[in-house]
Design a protein around this motif. Structure first.
Motif, mmCIF file in Angstrom:
data_model
loop_
_atom_site.group_PDB
_atom_site.id
_atom_site.type_symbol
_atom_site.label_atom_id
_atom_site.label_comp_id
_atom_site.label_asym_id
_atom_site.label_seq_id
_atom_site.Cartn_x
_atom_site.Cartn_y
_atom_site.Cartn_z
ATOM 1 N N LEU A 233 0.830 -1.208 0.000
ATOM 2 C CA LEU A 233 0.000 0.000 0.000
ATOM 3 C C LEU A 233 0.865 1.258 0.000
ATOM 4 O O LEU A 233 0.545 2.258 -0.661
ATOM 5 C CB LEU A 233 -0.922 -0.017 1.219
ATOM 6 N N PHE A 234 1.956 1.214 0.729
ATOM 7 C CA PHE A 234 2.900 2.343 0.772
ATOM 8 C C PHE A 234 3.523 2.574 -0.599
ATOM 9 O O PHE A 234 3.554 3.696 -1.120
ATOM 10 C CB PHE A 234 3.978 2.051 1.824
ATOM 11 N N GLN A 235 4.029 1.509 -1.222
ATOM 12 C CA GLN A 235 4.715 1.656 -2.500
ATOM 13 C C GLN A 235 3.766 2.057 -3.622
ATOM 14 O O GLN A 235 4.159 2.781 -4.547
ATOM 15 C CB GLN A 235 5.431 0.349 -2.860
ATOM 16 N N ASN A 236 2.514 1.606 -3.579
ATOM 17 C CA ASN A 236 1.551 1.973 -4.621
ATOM 18 C C ASN A 236 1.323 3.471 -4.692
ATOM 19 O O ASN A 236 0.944 3.995 -5.748
ATOM 20 C CB ASN A 236 0.212 1.270 -4.375
ATOM 21 N N GLN A 237 1.550 4.169 -3.586
ATOM 22 C CA GLN A 237 1.365 5.624 -3.573
ATOM 23 C C GLN A 237 2.526 6.344 -4.252
ATOM 24 O O GLN A 237 2.389 7.513 -4.617
ATOM 25 C CB GLN A 237 1.251 6.121 -2.135
ATOM 26 N N ARG A 238 3.655 5.662 -4.434
ATOM 27 C CA ARG A 238 4.892 6.338 -4.821
ATOM 28 C C ARG A 238 5.472 5.903 -6.170
ATOM 29 O O ARG A 238 6.214 6.651 -6.801
ATOM 30 C CB ARG A 238 5.943 6.124 -3.727
ATOM 31 N N ARG A 239 5.144 4.692 -6.618
ATOM 32 C CA ARG A 239 5.729 4.193 -7.869
ATOM 33 C C ARG A 239 4.806 3.160 -8.478
ATOM 34 O O ARG A 239 3.809 2.766 -7.873
ATOM 35 C CB ARG A 239 7.108 3.595 -7.612
ATOM 36 N N LYS A 240 5.173 2.720 -9.670
ATOM 37 C CA LYS A 240 4.372 1.675 -10.304
ATOM 38 C C LYS A 240 4.592 0.349 -9.576
ATOM 39 O O LYS A 240 5.636 0.143 -8.941
ATOM 40 C CB LYS A 240 4.737 1.539 -11.777
ATOM 41 N N PRO A 241 3.645 -0.575 -9.660
ATOM 42 C CA PRO A 241 3.795 -1.869 -8.985
ATOM 43 C C PRO A 241 5.022 -2.634 -9.484
ATOM 44 O O PRO A 241 5.295 -2.680 -10.684
ATOM 45 C CB PRO A 241 2.508 -2.615 -9.343
ATOM 46 N N GLU A 242 5.728 -3.241 -8.545
ATOM 47 C CA GLU A 242 6.887 -4.058 -8.883
ATOM 48 C C GLU A 242 6.741 -5.485 -8.379
ATOM 49 O O GLU A 242 7.691 -6.265 -8.450
ATOM 50 C CB GLU A 242 8.162 -3.420 -8.310
ATOM 51 N N SER A 243 5.585 -5.823 -7.870
ATOM 52 C CA SER A 243 5.323 -7.186 -7.411
ATOM 53 C C SER A 243 3.875 -7.541 -7.711
ATOM 54 O O SER A 243 3.036 -6.652 -7.951
ATOM 55 C CB SER A 243 5.588 -7.319 -5.909
ATOM 56 N N TYR A 244 3.584 -8.828 -7.685
ATOM 57 C CA TYR A 244 2.218 -9.291 -7.916
ATOM 58 C C TYR A 244 1.272 -8.715 -6.871
ATOM 59 O O TYR A 244 0.183 -8.225 -7.214
ATOM 60 C CB TYR A 244 2.191 -10.820 -7.892
ATOM 61 N N LEU A 245 1.669 -8.749 -5.614
ATOM 62 C CA LEU A 245 0.820 -8.206 -4.553
ATOM 63 C C LEU A 245 0.510 -6.734 -4.796
ATOM 64 O O LEU A 245 -0.641 -6.298 -4.670
ATOM 65 C CB LEU A 245 1.503 -8.383 -3.195
#
Length: 753
Positions: A233-245
Motif C-alpha cells: 500500500l505504501f509503495q503503490n502511492q509512490r511508484r508503479k507496482p513491482e510485485s504481484y501483490l
C-alpha cells in the motif's frame, strides 16, 4: 440493492445524510463544473463507505454502498446520483434515532426524489419514446420493451495502470493539461482527474495505516502478511507496482473507487509480475494462490451477481506465456473459492495449452459452473465480420457481465434496454392490445383472427418488434448524451483510450467506439409460437384463429385439448428442421433490424444479445398465455436453449439445434448445459467429446452446470442442507436456495443430461 459482504454492516444512514449535505454544498460552490462536482462528491464518499481489512484478508479494500450515493450502475449502488427510496422509507419506519436524525431522513428522501439521475433521465426522455418505453420498472409492469438506466460494462486499461502506476498516470494527465488550445471544460476534466489520483493515494494511505496497526497486534504468519500488505500500500502511492501483490492491490483499489465490477483480462496485467515473483523466489505458489483467492473473495463481496467478470486466455494477449501460467493459478483460485463470484471466464483457442484446458474441465466437473467457456476461433472472426473491425481489434473483444461483447478500454456497449419477444407475440395476437396491462401500446394492427395468411400475421409481428427495437436504439443514444452532460465518471474515463488525449470524459466524446446492445428475452418462445400459428391454423387447419385466441385468453383452463395441440407443435431445440428454421429466421430478423439502427441514431454499432439472467422468469410473469402452449406468467426459455417443456431427444439433438443460428451477427449469445454427476461418473469421456464436437462445429460459448440428479429437488424441499449448491441461471451463477421460488422452478424444469 446489493448486500455487500462485510463483517459489520452499517446500522444507520448517517453516511448517506452526510453525503447529501456535502452534495448540496458542493453543488452551490461548483455549479457549472460537473467534473469538480463529481471529484468533491467522491471525496465525500471515501473513506466513509470503506470497511476495515478483515482477518482473512491479505489485500485491502471492502466497501458498502448505501441507499443514497454516487455510482455507475445499480450493482455499484446506483446510476449516477441515486436513491433507493424503499430503503430510506424502511429506515424512517423502523430505524432508531433522534428527532434530528428522522428530520434529516425526511429531508434526504424529499431532496433525492427530484435530484436523482434515474428521474432526470426519464423526465427528459423525448415524448415519442415515452409512448414506447413507458417505464423502467421492468419487474413490476407488463412491458414489451423497457429502458435500463445504467452505464454498464466499462473495461478499464488496468494494464496501463499497472505499467505506469499512479505517478505515471498523473504525469500523463499533467502533460496533457500543458497543451495549448485547450478549452475550459477540457482543463476542468484533466484537473479533476488528477484529483482522483490524489484521492486514490489517500485511500491507499488510509489502508496502509490500518494494516500497520493490525500488524502491531498480530503474531507469526499473520503479522508477516499484514507487514507485506502495508508495504504494498505504501509503495503503490509512490511508484508503479513491482510485485504481484502490489499490482493486485492497486487494481483492486481502483476498481472499488471507480466503481466498476467487471475486472477484465487479469492474465495480461498480472501475469508478468506473478511469474517474476515466482521465478525469483519473492513469492511461493501458496502465497500467490492466497492473494488470488482473496482477490476473488473481494470481488464476491460486491454481491453483483450478473457481473464481476475475471477473464483469462485467448488471442490478443501481449504475454501469452506468462498469461497461461497465470491462468492456471486463477483457475485453481476459482476451484477453491466456492463463491458465486467472480464470473470466471476462459477464452480458449487452438493453441491453448492442454494443461489449462484440463484444469478448466476439472473445475467445471467439480460443480463450480466456472470457467465459462468462450471459443476464440469462432468468436474472433465473427466479431471481425459483425463489427467490421480488424483482426487485431477483434482479438481484444471482451464480454460484459451477462455476455455482451465490446472491446476492452476502447468501446462501451451498455445494454440500456431489454426486449421481451414473447410479450410482443402476445401484443401481435391481440392487435396491439395488452390483456395483462389492460391497455393498448405500440402499433395497432389486425388481430390474429383478422389475418388472412400466416405471412400477414408474421409481418405484423415484425412490425411490432421493429417499433420497439427502433425506440430502444434511440433511447440508447439519448441516454449516452444526457448522461455525458451530467456525469464525467472520471476514474473510468482516464483509463479509456482517447479520453486523456481528447481531454473529454467517456460520454461527452472521449470514448473511441460508442456502441449499444439490446437484451433479448423470450425469442425461442416467440419462434415456437410462430411455428404453432402457422402449423395449426394456416397449414393443417386443426383450429381456427378465434379458437386459439379464446384458449389463450382463458389460459387454457377450459381448453386442454387446444393446449395439447400447441404443446405438440414443432419446437426448437430437438433438431426439428422446420422449428429450428423459424428460430433462425426470427433471430436473423432481430439481428439485422437492430444492426440497421446504428447509423440512424449515431452509434458505432447496435446489436442484440441473447443472454438470460433471471429475466426469462421475471419478465414472463407479465406475459399471458402464448401459442406455443406456455401458460400465463410461466417462464420463457432461457437464452438460446429450448423450452423446458420440450421433450429432449438427447444432448446431440440439442447441440444440433444450438449450432443452427448464426453465432456471428449479434453481440453475444449464451448456451446453458447441465449434466448430472451420475452421468459424468459413467461417461465423462463421452460428455467431454460431445462438448468438443460442439465447439469444433462452430459453438461459440458454453456455461456448464454439474449437479447430482436429485440435488435441485432436494434443495427446494430442504434448503437448509444445500446452501453451497451453485447453479448457472443464465448470465450469472447463484446459490440455488437464494433464488426466488419461481426462478428455482424454471431451473429445475430445464433438461439435464
Amino acid at each position: 440493492m446489493n448486500h455487500f459482504k462485510v463483517a459489520s454492516p452499517r446500522t444507520n444512514l448517517e453516511v448517506e445524510i452526510s453525503f447529501t449535505k456535502a452534495y448540496r454544498r458542493i453543488l452551490k460552490q461548483w455549479r457549472g463544473n460537473k467534473y469538480k462536482i463529481e471529484a468533491e462528491c467522491m471525496k465525500a464518499m471515501y473513506p466513509a463507505i470503506l470497511h476495515p481489512i478483515e482477518e482473512q484478508d491479505v489485500l485491502a479494500g471492502r466497501h458498502e454502498f448505501g441507499p443514497v450515493g454516487f455510482g455507475i450502475q445499480h450493482q455499484t449502488g446506483g446510476f449516477g446520483f441515486y436513491i433507493h427510496e424503499d430503503e430510506v422509507v424502511k429506515e424512517l419506519e423502523n430505524g432508531v434515532g433522534s428527532l434530528k436524525y428522522r428530520e434529516d431522513l425526511n429531508d434526504m428522501l424529499v431532496f433525492w426524489k427530484k435530484e436523482n439521475t434515474d428521474r432526470y433521465v426519464m423526465e427528459h426522455m423525448p415524448e415519442h419514446l415515452k409512448k414506447a418505453l413507458i417505464s423502467d420498472q421492468w419487474d413490476k409492469l407488463p412491458m414489451p420493451a423497457c429502458p435500463i438506466l445504467r452505464m454498464a460494462g466499462c473495461y478499464l486499461d488496468f494494464d496501463k495502470l499497472v505499467l505506469k502506476g499512479i505517478p505515471g498516470m498523473v504525469e500523463e494527465l499533467s502533460e496533457s493539461m500543458e497543451r495549448s488550445g485547450l478549452k475550459e471544460e477540457q482543463i476542468q476534466f484533466l484537473a479533476a482527474s488528477i484529483e482522483m489520483f490524489d484521492l486514490l493515494k489517500e485511500m491507499l494511505h488510509y489502508y496502509e495505516e490500518q494494516a500497520g496497526e493490525m500488524a502491531e497486534r498480530a503474531e507469526g504468519k499473520r503479522k508477516e502478511e499484514l507487514q507485506k500488505l502495508k508495504e504494498a500500500l505504501f509503495q503503490n502511492q509512490r511508484r508503479k507496482p513491482e510485485s504481484y501483490l502490489e499490482a493486485v492491490q492497486l487494481v483492486w483499489m481502483y476498481c472499488l473507487m471507480t466503481p466498476i465490477i467487471d475486472i477484465g483480462r487479469c492474465d495480461v496485467f498480472f501475469g508478468d509480475l506473478y511469474c517474476h515473483d515466482i521465478d525469483n523466489g519473492i513469492l511461493t505458489e501458496e502465497e500467490a494462490l492466497k492473494i488470488t483467492q482473496n482477490f476473488f473473495q473481494l470481488v464476491d463481496h460486491l454481491d453483483c451477481e450478473t457481473d464481476g467478470r475475471v477473464i483469462v486466455g485467448g488471442y490478443g494477449r501481449r504475454n501469452p506465456e506468462t498469461g497461461d501460467r497465470y491462468s492456471l493459478l486463477a483457475i485453481e483460485a476459482c476451484r477453491t473459492v466456492k463463491e458465486v463470484l467472480p464470473q470466471f471466464t476462459l477464452r480458449f483457442y487452438k493453441d491453448t495449452p492442454e494443461s489449462v484446458m484440463k484444469a478448466a474441465i476439472r473445475c467445471i466437473l467439480e460443480g463450480r459452473t466456472y470457467p465459462l467457456l468462450y471459443n476464440d476461433d469462432v468468436i474472433v472472426p465473427g466479431v471481425m465480420s459483425t463489427y467490421g473491425v480488424s483482426r487485431e481489434m477483434a482479438e481484444h473483444y471482451i464480454m460484459l457481465g451477462c455476455g455482451e461483447y465490446e472491446f476492452e478500454h476502447y468501446s462501451v456497449a451498455t445494454p440500456s434496454g431489454s426486449l421481451n419477444a414473447a410479450k410482443i407475440m402476445e401484443l401481435t395476437v391481440n392487435g396491439g392490445w395488452d390483456p395483462v396491462g389492460g391497455w393498448a401500446i405500440g402499433p395497432r394492427t389486425p388481430k390474429l383472427s383478422e389475418c388472412g395468411s400466416f405471412e400477414e400475421f408474421y409481418r405484423y409481428y415484425q412490425e411490432h418488434a421493429k417499433y420497439y427495437i427502433e425506440a430502444q436504439a434511440e433511447f440508447e443514444a439519448y441516454e449516452y448524451e444526457i448522461t455525458g452532460a451530467r456525469h464525467p465518471f472520471l476514474m473510468a474515463s482516464v483509463l479509456y483510450d482517447g479520453c486523456i488525449k481528447k481531454g473529454k470524459a467517456l460520454f461527452e466524446g472521449g470514448c473511441e467506439y460508442l456502441a449499444g446492445t439490446l437484451e433479448f428475452y423470450g425469442a425461442v418462445d416467440a419462434a415456437d409460437s410462430l411455428c404453432a400459428v402457422k402449423k395449426l391454423i394456416f397449414d393443417e387447419k386443426r383450429m381456427t384463429a378465434e379458437e386459439m385466441m379464446e384458449a389463450l385468453a382463458d389460459n387454457f383452463l377450459d381448453y386442454p385439448a387446444a393446449r395439447k395441440m400447441m404443446l405438440e407443435a414443432p419446437k426448437y431445440g430437438v433438431d426439428h428442421e422446420e422449428a429450428d428454421a423459424f428460430f433462425v429466421e426470427l433471430q436473423d430478423f432481430f439481428n439485422e433490424t437492430a444492426k440497421a439502427q446504428a447509423d440512424r441514431v449515431g452509434l458505432k454499432s447496435y446489436l442484440p444479445v441473447y443472454i438470460n439472467n433471471a429475466q426469462n422468469t421475471t419478465l414472463a410473469r407479465w406475459v399471458g398465455a402464448t401459442p406455443n402452449g406456455r401458460k400465463s406468467g410461466c417462464a420463457t426459455a432461457n437464452a438460446n436453449n429450448p423450452e423446458s417443456v420440450v421433450e429432449t431427444k438427447g444432448l446431440t439433438s440439442m447441440i444440433n439445434s444450438l449450432l443452427k443460428p448464426s453465432h456471428i451477427n449479434h453481440a453475444g449469445m449464451v448456451q446453458n448445459f447441465r449434466f448430472t454427476k451420475e452421468l459424468l461418473e459413467q461417461s465423462e469421456d463421452k460428455v467431454i467429446a460431445a462438448m468438443k464436437d460442439y465447439f469444433d462445429r462452430g459453438g461459440c460459448q458454453a456455461m456448464i452446470t454439474v449437479i447430482g440428479k436429485d440435488d435441485l429437488k432436494n434443495a427446494m424441499e430442504r434448503p437448509e442442507e444445500y446452501g453451497d449448491l451453485i447453479v448457472r441461471v443464465g448470465g450469472f451463477s447463484a446459490r440455488f436456495v437464494m433464488l426466488e421460488k419461481d426462478v428455482q422452478k424454471e431451473i429445475y424444469e430445464r433438461a439435464s443430461y
